[in-house]
Design an enzyme around this catalytic site. Structure first.
Site, mmCIF file in Angstrom:
data_model
loop_
_atom_site.group_PDB
_atom_site.id
_atom_site.type_symbol
_atom_site.label_atom_id
_atom_site.label_comp_id
_atom_site.label_asym_id
_atom_site.label_seq_id
_atom_site.Cartn_x
_atom_site.Cartn_y
_atom_site.Cartn_z
ATOM 1 N N GLU A 181 35.351 50.139 76.253
ATOM 2 C CA GLU A 181 34.624 51.171 77.002
ATOM 3 C C GLU A 181 34.669 52.476 76.231
ATOM 4 O O GLU A 181 35.722 52.839 75.690
ATOM 5 C CB GLU A 181 35.300 51.479 78.348
ATOM 6 N N GLU A 206 42.242 48.023 83.216
ATOM 7 C CA GLU A 206 43.123 49.167 82.985
ATOM 8 C C GLU A 206 44.401 49.105 83.816
ATOM 9 O O GLU A 206 44.636 49.940 84.710
ATOM 10 C CB GLU A 206 42.369 50.479 83.214
HETATM 11 C C1 GLA Z 1 37.718 53.771 83.163
HETATM 12 C C2 GLA Z 1 37.373 52.553 83.985
HETATM 13 C C3 GLA Z 1 35.931 52.438 84.318
HETATM 14 C C4 GLA Z 1 35.354 53.796 84.658
HETATM 15 C C5 GLA Z 1 35.570 54.721 83.499
HETATM 16 C C6 GLA Z 1 34.949 56.078 83.698
HETATM 17 O O1 GLA Z 1 37.783 53.529 81.829
HETATM 18 O O2 GLA Z 1 37.799 51.353 83.406
HETATM 19 O O3 GLA Z 1 35.805 51.554 85.409
HETATM 20 O O4 GLA Z 1 35.952 54.301 85.793
HETATM 21 O O5 GLA Z 1 36.945 54.898 83.329
HETATM 22 O O6 GLA Z 1 35.111 56.898 82.579
#
Ligand code: GLA
Length: 663
Positions: A309, A152
């Site tokens: 995710e 991210e």
């Molecule tokens: C983000 C991060 C993860 C985690 C999630 C929690 O997407 O990439 O590591 O912290 O949020 O929702």
């Protein structure tokens, strides 16, 4: 993914795997449970840097070796991460100049991830080194299916305001303006308030405290910051490439991460991957989810992408972290698949006991495997096996919404005509209306090729270049249909208004001139002569070729056009001068769009309840029932691969259920 035989067959299923949080005996149980759930891919090692390199230049890969071998033996493929989103504590201590400085000038604290300046040369060197080490060691390991660079980019450190960043910004400006500061002055309009620069050395980042800063500066700082993160990604990618032929990606956050211009990122990755989290408190959260999936597919150029995710249940960072309702995790997952994802991945595999995210849901919850959540996880694995044939297929759309991150940034800078102007609000209003009309949409950049669409909708195109406006003009003349919402076409890429009356570069295509904006007071409304209600905005529209379709009946522009239509060439261009929403008699956005869709010849189902989401992906039709009672949907012929079989092309989808039919 087409062209990537290295990836597991069918639709990839799994999540972030953080075994370093657990003793080794749990790893064995993990692999056993992954097999039980049908997990085929895990993202491994995202937060591993301090274990792999416990002190600067000292490496220890032994634990990672063991876990990789264990996963390999269990037949689980690996999306191997570089751990560079969370530099070790020694990195902060050894390289204090690399610490992120926020807009207010605070040096941000440690004890968390990110926290580094994206322009730091020390970060560049350290991150490149660990990425290369990993690639040298595991680049051709048979278990490694792909690379997950960083995590991210730009989530909490999108922009840094330290002196290193300031110097890098000046270098970036020199390149952008060919070393001539007068070009910068002309672009930003610095004669205003006497803000002219004599040299690039005089330029500072848009730090907090100064009110009414040059907006051209702010936009260029946002662009520069995207480039800083992109440079970090490219450096790691190029460190990996010589040692591995596996696809390389990083996880985007569409549309949650406003500062990252993902049109610019898309061409850098081998496959687009996205993280999306449902806003569980929103009753229509599933519509925002569908929008995120459509935008991700569009950023990917229509090619299949990966959901990297999402959550099995509650997250830990919303104000109230609502658990998903029965069937909701499955509907969320299959909506992403219906709209182009070739994977369903979660954060995370096993719920953490320690740290900030211990109350975040996971595939293996704290409650263990004797739980509905685990049974749902196993059930979803089974669903995805049945849907293996969906992989690689495409979604096609006849309607495009224009999306531009630069316009998003510019619209929401300070001192706009109203604080109620919101990029996402209008975008989501139009998306939702089309979703409820059962129309699948793509997103397009305003300067991109839109010639294949029957209808193009611009809900929020405040910043629009002349080239993009010409693109839209050509599109309409050639027979396209265009809908534009208020406060569009107003400024160029430096936030300088286009010359002449509003709506600037869209005047000709829309056939209107706007004399004056009349933003409405907080919660203010106006009525249109068809009984519809407008919010946020009213303005004085003078037709210049367009015909009025609706007029304002109340408010500052009573008697003047509120909705216009301009026949142009073989097409038409509509203009909507207020915020319409929903369904008549309240607001009538759906009725308006319905008329436009009919005029443009866009095919759509009119026989479905609003709670049903029907999406065609290649040879498969997904029917998702978001309602509380079963629905019967005719006209879906083929073999049901998920859900009940139908008769004569009619399928019955249980309350909250999903049926997928292969033609
Ligand atoms: C983000 C991060 C993860 C985690 C999630 C929690 O997407 O990439 O590591 O912290 O949020 O929702």
């Amino acid at each position: 993914m087409p062209g990537y035989p290295e990836l597991p067959e069918g639709l990839a299923y799994g999540g972030d795997y953080n075994p370093e949080q657990w003793p080794e005996e749990i790893w064995h149980e993990d692999v056993r449970l992954m097999r039980e759930a049908g997990v085929t891919l895990v993202s491994l090692g995202i937060f591993n840097w301090s274990l792999l390199e416990p002190a600067e230049g000292t490496y220890d890969f032994s634990a990672l070796d063991r876990v990789i071998d264990l996963l390999h033996a269990g037949g689980v493929r690996i999306d191997l991460a570089t751990p560079t989103s969370s530099p070790p504590a020694w990195f902060r201590r050894n390289h204090p100049g690399s610490r992120l400085v926020d807009r207010e000038g605070h040096v941000t604290g440690g004890a968390s991830r990110h926290g580094f300046c994206p322009s730091s040369p020390d970060y560049a060197a350290a991150s490149e080194r660990i990425a290369r080490r990993l690639a040298e060691r595991y680049g051709d390991h048979p278990a490694v299916a792909m690379w997950h660079v960083h995590n991210e980019y730009g989530w909490t450190n999108a922009q840094c305001y330290c002196e290193t960043s300031a110097a890098a910004f000046r270098g970036w400006l020199r390149a952008r303006y060919d070393g001539e500061v007068q070009r910068l002055n002309a672009a930003w309009g610095t004669t205003f308030w006497g803000l002219t620069y004599g040299s690039f050395e005089e330029v500072e980042p848009p730090r907090a405290g100064a009110v009414g800063q040059l907006t051209g500066l702010q936009l260029d700082y946002a662009r520069f910051s995207v480039d800083a993160h992109l440079a970090n990604f490219r450096r790691e990618r190029e460190a990996i490439r010589p040692h591995s032929d596996r696809p390389i990606t990083t996880n985007f956050m569409i549309p949650a991460c406003k500062p990252m211009d993902y049109w610019r990122w898309a061409g850098e990755v081998d496959v687009v991957a996205n993280d999306h989290y449902l806003t569980a408190a929103r009753p229509d959260g599933h519509i925002e989810l569908a929008m995120a999936a459509d935008l991700t597919r569009s950023v990917a150029g229509g090619r299949p992408w990966m959901l990297m995710e999402h959550s099995t249940g509650a997250v830990n960072w919303q104000p109230r972290n609502l658990a998903k309702r029965p069937g909701e995790m499955r509907r969320n997952s299959l909506t992403h698949v219906a709209r182009g994802s070739d994977s369903v991945m979660f954060f995370q595999w096993r719920a953490s006991r320690q740290g900030a995210e211990k109350f975040h849901s996971a595939m293996v919850p704290h409650a263990g495997t004797d739980s509905d959540l685990w049974r749902d996880v196993v059930g979803l694995g089974d669903d995805l096996r049945r849907l293996a044939g969906v992989r690689g297929s495409a979604v096609s759309a006849e309607v495009a919404l224009l999306w531009d991150w630069e316009s998003y940034w510019a619209l929401e800078l300070e001192w706009r005509p109203s604080v109620d102007l919101s990029y996402r609000e209008r975008m989501e209003a139009y998306y939702e209306a089309l979703w409820r009309e059962h129309v699948t949409v793509d997103f397009a950049h305003p300067a991109g090729d839109v010639s294949g669409y029957r209808l193009v909708v611009a809900p929020s195109s405040y910043l629009l270049t002349e080239a993009a406006a010409k693109n839209l003009h050509r599109y309409v003349e050639a027979g396209g249909h265009l809908v534009v919402s208020y406060f569009s076409g107003i400024v160029d890429e430096h936030d300088v208004t286009h010359p002449g009356p509003y709506p600037g570069v869209l005047r000709d295509v829309l056939g209107v001139r706007v004399e004056e904006f009349h933003p409405l007071p907080e919660h203010g409304t106006v009525r249109l002569d068809g009984g519809e209600q407008g919010r946020v905005w009213s303005e004085r529209v003078r037709p210049a070729g367009a015909e009025a379709v609706r007029a304002f009946a109340t408010g500052p522009d009573a008697g003047h056009p509120a909705v216009t239509r301009h026949p142009l060439g073989a097409g038409s261009a509509w203009y909507v001068a207020t915020a319409l929403d929903g369904t008549a008699p309240a607001s009538g956005l759906r009725e308006l769009l319905g008329a436009v869709l009919d005029g443009a010849g866009v095919a759509r189902r009119r026989d479905l309840p609003e709670t049903v989401e029907l999406v065609r992906r290649g040879a498969h039709t997904f029917v998702i029932n978001h309602g509380d009672s079963p629905v019967t949907v005719p006209g879906v012929t083929g073999t049901a691969v998920l859900g009940g079989t139908g008769h004569g092309g009619t399928v019955t989808v249980p309350a909250g259920g999903v049926t997928v039919v292969r033609h």
